[in-house]
Design a protein around this motif. Sequence first.
Motif, PDB file in Angstrom:
ATOM      1  N   VAL A  51       0.768  -1.161  -0.142  1.00 28.18           N
ATOM      2  CA  VAL A  51      -0.170   0.112  -0.002  1.00 28.18           C
ATOM      3  C   VAL A  51       0.862   1.193   0.239  1.00 28.18           C
ATOM      4  CG1 VAL A  51      -1.990  -1.268   1.144  1.00 28.18           C
ATOM      5  CG2 VAL A  51      -0.367  -0.179   2.317  1.00 28.18           C
ATOM      6  N   GLY A  52       1.936   1.143   0.462  1.00 29.97           N
ATOM      7  CA  GLY A  52       3.135   2.308   0.382  1.00 29.97           C
ATOM      8  C   GLY A  52       3.365   2.472  -1.003  1.00 29.97           C
ATOM      9  N   LEU A  53       3.592   1.362  -1.501  1.00 26.82           N
ATOM     10  CA  LEU A  53       4.151   1.501  -2.860  1.00 26.82           C
ATOM     11  C   LEU A  53       3.029   2.224  -3.901  1.00 26.82           C
ATOM     12  CD1 LEU A  53       6.877   0.636  -4.458  1.00 26.82           C
ATOM     13  CD2 LEU A  53       5.623  -1.473  -5.150  1.00 26.82           C
ATOM     14  N   LEU A  54       1.867   1.808  -3.653  1.00 27.56           N
ATOM     15  CA  LEU A  54       0.785   2.061  -4.735  1.00 27.56           C
ATOM     16  C   LEU A  54       0.121   3.312  -4.021  1.00 27.56           C
ATOM     17  CD1 LEU A  54      -0.580  -1.305  -5.479  1.00 27.56           C
ATOM     18  CD2 LEU A  54       1.179  -0.039  -6.558  1.00 27.56           C
ATOM     19  N   HIS A  55       0.498   4.105  -3.128  1.00 30.71           N
ATOM     20  CA  HIS A  55      -0.519   5.174  -2.790  1.00 30.71           C
ATOM     21  C   HIS A  55      -0.315   6.138  -3.473  1.00 30.71           C
ATOM     22  CE1 HIS A  55       3.554   7.275  -1.804  1.00 30.71           C
ATOM     23  NE2 HIS A  55       2.800   8.389  -1.679  1.00 30.71           N
ATOM     24  N   ASP A  56       0.352   6.337  -4.342  1.00 35.46           N
ATOM     25  CA  ASP A  56       0.200   7.494  -5.336  1.00 35.46           C
ATOM     26  C   ASP A  56      -0.055   6.789  -6.929  1.00 35.46           C
ATOM     27  OD1 ASP A  56       0.425   9.834  -4.111  1.00 35.46           O
ATOM     28  OD2 ASP A  56       2.610  10.308  -4.510  1.00 35.46           O
ATOM     29  N   ILE A  57      -0.614   5.605  -6.906  1.00 35.15           N
ATOM     30  CA  ILE A  57      -0.661   5.153  -8.212  1.00 35.15           C
ATOM     31  C   ILE A  57      -1.718   5.808  -9.262  1.00 35.15           C
ATOM     32  CG2 ILE A  57      -2.498   3.262  -7.602  1.00 35.15           C
ATOM     33  CD1 ILE A  57       0.598   2.562  -9.869  1.00 35.15           C
ATOM     34  N   GLY A  58      -2.543   6.633  -8.598  1.00 38.55           N
ATOM     35  CA  GLY A  58      -3.410   7.387  -9.579  1.00 38.55           C
ATOM     36  C   GLY A  58      -2.687   8.424 -10.395  1.00 38.55           C
ATOM     37  N   ARG A  59      -1.370   8.612 -10.179  1.00 39.42           N
ATOM     38  CA  ARG A  59      -0.532   9.573 -10.915  1.00 39.42           C
ATOM     39  C   ARG A  59      -0.373   9.074 -12.247  1.00 39.42           C
ATOM     40  NH1 ARG A  59       0.494  14.039  -8.464  1.00 39.42           N
ATOM     41  NH2 ARG A  59       0.684  14.043  -6.111  1.00 39.42           N
ATOM     42  N   ARG A  60      -0.448   7.698 -12.465  1.00 35.98           N
ATOM     43  CA  ARG A  60      -0.300   7.028 -13.719  1.00 35.98           C
ATOM     44  C   ARG A  60      -1.271   7.769 -14.880  1.00 35.98           C
ATOM     45  NH1 ARG A  60      -3.295   2.716 -15.972  1.00 35.98           N
ATOM     46  NH2 ARG A  60      -1.431   1.651 -16.045  1.00 35.98           N
ATOM     47  N   PHE A  61      -2.333   8.303 -14.421  1.00 32.99           N
ATOM     48  CA  PHE A  61      -3.097   9.126 -15.325  1.00 32.99           C
ATOM     49  C   PHE A  61      -2.784  10.720 -15.458  1.00 32.99           C
ATOM     50  CE2 PHE A  61      -5.752   5.725 -13.440  1.00 32.99           C
ATOM     51  CZ  PHE A  61      -5.796   4.885 -14.346  1.00 32.99           C
ATOM     52  N   GLY A  62      -1.647  10.923 -14.996  1.00 33.00           N
ATOM     53  CA  GLY A  62      -1.266  12.144 -15.019  1.00 33.00           C
ATOM     54  C   GLY A  62      -1.502  13.194 -13.600  1.00 33.00           C
ATOM     55  N   LYS A  63      -0.865  14.404 -13.764  1.00 28.88           N
ATOM     56  CA  LYS A  63      -0.845  15.179 -12.577  1.00 28.88           C
ATOM     57  C   LYS A  63      -2.409  16.010 -12.524  1.00 28.88           C
ATOM     58  CE  LYS A  63       1.950  18.401 -10.017  1.00 28.88           C
ATOM     59  NZ  LYS A  63       2.879  19.495 -10.018  1.00 28.88           N
ATOM     60  N   ARG A  64      -3.075  15.808 -11.451  1.00 27.96           N
ATOM     61  CA  ARG A  64      -4.285  16.570 -11.323  1.00 27.96           C
ATOM     62  C   ARG A  64      -4.297  16.834  -9.896  1.00 27.96           C
ATOM     63  NH1 ARG A  64      -9.464  15.211 -12.186  1.00 27.96           N
ATOM     64  NH2 ARG A  64      -9.301  13.124 -11.306  1.00 27.96           N
ATOM     65  N   HIS A  65      -3.322  17.508  -9.241  1.00 33.75           N
ATOM     66  CA  HIS A  65      -3.424  17.960  -7.716  1.00 33.75           C
ATOM     67  C   HIS A  65      -4.088  16.740  -7.015  1.00 33.75           C
ATOM     68  CE1 HIS A  65      -3.095  20.407  -4.283  1.00 33.75           C
ATOM     69  NE2 HIS A  65      -4.297  20.322  -4.144  1.00 33.75           N
ATOM     70  N   LEU A  66      -4.921  16.891  -6.342  1.00 36.83           N
ATOM     71  CA  LEU A  66      -5.243  15.596  -5.444  1.00 36.83           C
ATOM     72  C   LEU A  66      -6.150  14.838  -6.278  1.00 36.83           C
ATOM     73  CD1 LEU A  66      -6.243  17.240  -1.995  1.00 36.83           C
ATOM     74  CD2 LEU A  66      -4.256  15.933  -2.684  1.00 36.83           C
ATOM     75  N   GLY A  67      -6.455  14.972  -7.516  1.00 39.48           N
ATOM     76  CA  GLY A  67      -7.367  13.847  -8.451  1.00 39.48           C
ATOM     77  C   GLY A  67      -6.771  12.705  -8.507  1.00 39.48           C
ATOM     78  N   HIS A  68      -5.435  12.484  -8.319  1.00 42.11           N
ATOM     79  CA  HIS A  68      -4.693  11.335  -8.294  1.00 42.11           C
ATOM     80  C   HIS A  68      -5.507  10.403  -7.223  1.00 42.11           C
ATOM     81  CE1 HIS A  68      -2.048  13.069  -5.038  1.00 42.11           C
ATOM     82  NE2 HIS A  68      -1.709  11.666  -4.841  1.00 42.11           N
ATOM     83  N   VAL A  69      -5.726  11.047  -6.205  1.00 41.34           N
ATOM     84  CA  VAL A  69      -6.331  10.192  -4.810  1.00 41.34           C
ATOM     85  C   VAL A  69      -7.705   9.080  -5.661  1.00 41.34           C
ATOM     86  CG1 VAL A  69      -7.416  10.023  -2.691  1.00 41.34           C
ATOM     87  CG2 VAL A  69      -5.623  11.649  -3.326  1.00 41.34           C
ATOM     88  N   SER A  70      -8.571  10.106  -6.134  1.00 39.76           N
ATOM     89  CA  SER A  70      -9.615   9.168  -6.771  1.00 39.76           C
ATOM     90  C   SER A  70      -9.217   8.431  -7.872  1.00 39.76           C
ATOM     91  CB  SER A  70     -10.825  10.271  -7.073  1.00 39.76           C
ATOM     92  OG  SER A  70     -10.366  11.065  -8.084  1.00 39.76           O
ATOM     93  N   ASP A  71      -8.372   9.109  -8.692  1.00 40.16           N
ATOM     94  CA  ASP A  71      -8.127   8.199  -9.797  1.00 40.16           C
ATOM     95  C   ASP A  71      -7.328   6.678  -9.307  1.00 40.16           C
ATOM     96  OD1 ASP A  71      -8.638  10.056 -11.611  1.00 40.16           O
ATOM     97  OD2 ASP A  71      -6.823  10.795 -11.971  1.00 40.16           O
ATOM     98  N   GLY A  72      -6.730   6.762  -8.232  1.00 37.50           N
ATOM     99  CA  GLY A  72      -5.959   5.679  -7.556  1.00 37.50           C
ATOM    100  C   GLY A  72      -7.200   4.728  -7.223  1.00 37.50           C
ATOM    101  N   TYR A  73      -8.010   5.217  -6.383  1.00 40.69           N
ATOM    102  CA  TYR A  73      -9.031   4.297  -5.948  1.00 40.69           C
ATOM    103  C   TYR A  73      -9.843   3.516  -6.808  1.00 40.69           C
ATOM    104  CZ  TYR A  73     -13.716   3.435  -4.057  1.00 40.69           C
ATOM    105  OH  TYR A  73     -14.859   2.761  -3.396  1.00 40.69           O
ATOM    106  N   LEU A  74     -10.190   4.457  -7.856  1.00 43.65           N
ATOM    107  CA  LEU A  74     -10.976   3.884  -9.081  1.00 43.65           C
ATOM    108  C   LEU A  74     -10.195   2.700  -9.825  1.00 43.65           C
ATOM    109  CD1 LEU A  74     -12.759   6.873 -10.341  1.00 43.65           C
ATOM    110  CD2 LEU A  74     -13.927   5.160  -9.126  1.00 43.65           C
ATOM    111  N   TYR A  75      -8.620   3.202 -10.021  1.00 39.30           N
ATOM    112  CA  TYR A  75      -7.702   2.150 -10.592  1.00 39.30           C
ATOM    113  C   TYR A  75      -7.750   1.037  -9.779  1.00 39.30           C
ATOM    114  CZ  TYR A  75      -3.850   0.198 -12.947  1.00 39.30           C
ATOM    115  OH  TYR A  75      -2.861  -0.666 -13.738  1.00 39.30           O
ATOM    116  N   MET A  76      -7.541   0.910  -8.504  1.00 36.00           N
ATOM    117  CA  MET A  76      -7.504  -0.460  -7.820  1.00 36.00           C
ATOM    118  C   MET A  76      -8.685  -1.053  -7.692  1.00 36.00           C
ATOM    119  SD  MET A  76      -4.392  -0.774  -6.247  1.00 36.00           S
ATOM    120  CE  MET A  76      -4.023  -0.465  -7.962  1.00 36.00           C
ATOM    121  N   MET A  77      -9.813  -0.258  -7.625  1.00 36.81           N
ATOM    122  CA  MET A  77     -11.118  -0.999  -7.690  1.00 36.81           C
ATOM    123  C   MET A  77     -11.475  -1.680  -8.722  1.00 36.81           C
ATOM    124  SD  MET A  77     -12.253  -0.656  -4.576  1.00 36.81           S
ATOM    125  CE  MET A  77     -13.933  -0.776  -4.494  1.00 36.81           C
ATOM    126  N   SER A  78     -11.142  -1.123  -9.885  1.00 39.00           N
ATOM    127  CA  SER A  78     -11.117  -1.683 -11.419  1.00 39.00           C
ATOM    128  C   SER A  78     -10.459  -3.087 -11.495  1.00 39.00           C
ATOM    129  CB  SER A  78     -10.863  -0.808 -12.601  1.00 39.00           C
ATOM    130  OG  SER A  78      -9.322  -0.674 -12.750  1.00 39.00           O
TER     131      SER A  78
END
Length: 91
Positions: A51-78
Amino acid sequence: MYPTRDEAEQLLKEAEKLNPGPWGDHSRTVAHCAQCIAEKSRLNSDKAYVVGLLHDIGRRFGKRHLGHVSDGYLYMMSLGYDGAGCLFCCG
Protein backbone atom coordinates in the motif's frame (compact mmCIF):
# COMPACT_ATOMS: atom_id res chain seq x y z
CA MET A 1 -7.78 -7.97 -1.61
CA TYR A 2 -4.32 -6.60 -2.25
CA PRO A 3 -1.82 -7.15 -5.05
CA THR A 4 1.31 -9.10 -4.23
CA ARG A 5 4.61 -7.26 -3.92
CA ASP A 6 5.57 -8.37 -7.42
CA GLU A 7 2.23 -7.26 -8.85
CA ALA A 8 2.47 -3.90 -7.08
CA GLU A 9 5.99 -3.32 -8.35
CA GLN A 10 4.83 -4.12 -11.89
CA LEU A 11 1.88 -1.74 -11.55
CA LEU A 12 4.25 1.03 -10.47
CA LYS A 13 6.66 0.37 -13.34
CA GLU A 14 3.80 0.51 -15.85
CA ALA A 15 2.52 3.72 -14.29
CA GLU A 16 5.94 5.36 -14.43
CA LYS A 17 6.07 4.72 -18.18
CA LEU A 18 2.74 6.53 -18.58
CA ASN A 19 3.69 9.47 -16.36
CA PRO A 20 7.43 9.67 -15.62
CA GLY A 21 8.60 11.70 -12.67
CA PRO A 22 9.98 11.65 -9.15
CA TRP A 23 6.74 10.26 -7.73
CA GLY A 24 7.86 6.69 -8.55
CA ASP A 25 10.96 6.87 -6.37
CA HIS A 26 8.94 8.69 -3.71
CA SER A 27 6.53 5.74 -3.70
CA ARG A 28 9.40 3.29 -3.27
CA THR A 29 10.66 5.30 -0.30
CA VAL A 30 7.20 5.32 1.26
CA ALA A 31 6.96 1.55 0.73
CA HIS A 32 10.31 0.95 2.43
CA CYS A 33 9.38 3.18 5.39
CA ALA A 34 5.94 1.57 5.73
CA GLN A 35 7.53 -1.88 5.73
CA CYS A 36 10.02 -0.90 8.45
CA ILE A 37 7.32 0.66 10.62
CA ALA A 38 5.10 -2.40 10.21
CA GLU A 39 7.94 -4.76 11.15
CA LYS A 40 8.66 -2.78 14.33
CA SER A 41 4.94 -2.71 15.15
CA ARG A 42 4.41 -6.41 14.44
CA LEU A 43 1.99 -5.62 11.61
CA ASN A 44 1.84 -7.16 8.15
CA SER A 45 4.97 -5.74 6.54
CA ASP A 46 4.16 -7.05 3.04
CA LYS A 47 0.78 -5.35 3.07
CA ALA A 48 2.36 -2.14 4.37
CA TYR A 49 4.96 -2.25 1.59
CA VAL A 50 2.32 -2.79 -1.10
CA VAL A 51 0.00 0.00 0.00
CA GLY A 52 2.96 2.32 0.49
CA LEU A 53 4.18 1.53 -3.00
CA LEU A 54 0.76 2.16 -4.53
CA HIS A 55 -0.32 5.16 -2.48
CA ASP A 56 0.21 7.50 -5.48
CA ILE A 57 -0.73 5.03 -8.25
CA GLY A 58 -3.39 7.43 -9.52
CA ARG A 59 -0.56 9.56 -10.89
CA ARG A 60 -0.37 7.06 -13.75
CA PHE A 61 -3.19 9.12 -15.28
CA GLY A 62 -1.28 12.41 -15.02
CA LYS A 63 -0.95 15.25 -12.57
CA ARG A 64 -4.27 16.48 -11.17
CA HIS A 65 -3.36 17.86 -7.72
CA LEU A 66 -5.51 15.68 -5.44
CA GLY A 67 -7.31 14.07 -8.38
CA HIS A 68 -4.76 11.27 -8.27
CA VAL A 69 -6.39 10.09 -5.03
CA SER A 70 -9.73 9.33 -6.66
CA ASP A 71 -7.95 8.10 -9.80
CA GLY A 72 -5.95 5.66 -7.67
CA TYR A 73 -9.05 4.48 -5.84
CA LEU A 74 -10.96 3.85 -9.06
CA TYR A 75 -7.97 2.14 -10.66
CA MET A 76 -7.41 -0.25 -7.73
CA MET A 77 -11.12 -1.05 -7.59
CA SER A 78 -11.19 -1.72 -11.36
CA LEU A 79 -8.42 -4.27 -10.89
CA GLY A 80 -10.36 -6.02 -8.14
CA TYR A 81 -8.07 -4.84 -5.33
CA ASP A 82 -10.86 -3.65 -3.10
CA GLY A 83 -8.70 -3.70 0.03
CA ALA A 84 -6.05 -1.51 -1.54
CA GLY A 85 -8.61 0.76 -3.19
CA CYS A 86 -10.43 1.42 0.06
CA LEU A 87 -7.25 2.77 1.63
CA PHE A 88 -7.53 5.78 -0.67
CA CYS A 89 -10.86 6.81 0.79
CA CYS A 90 -11.13 5.15 4.18
CA GLY A 91 -7.59 5.23 5.53
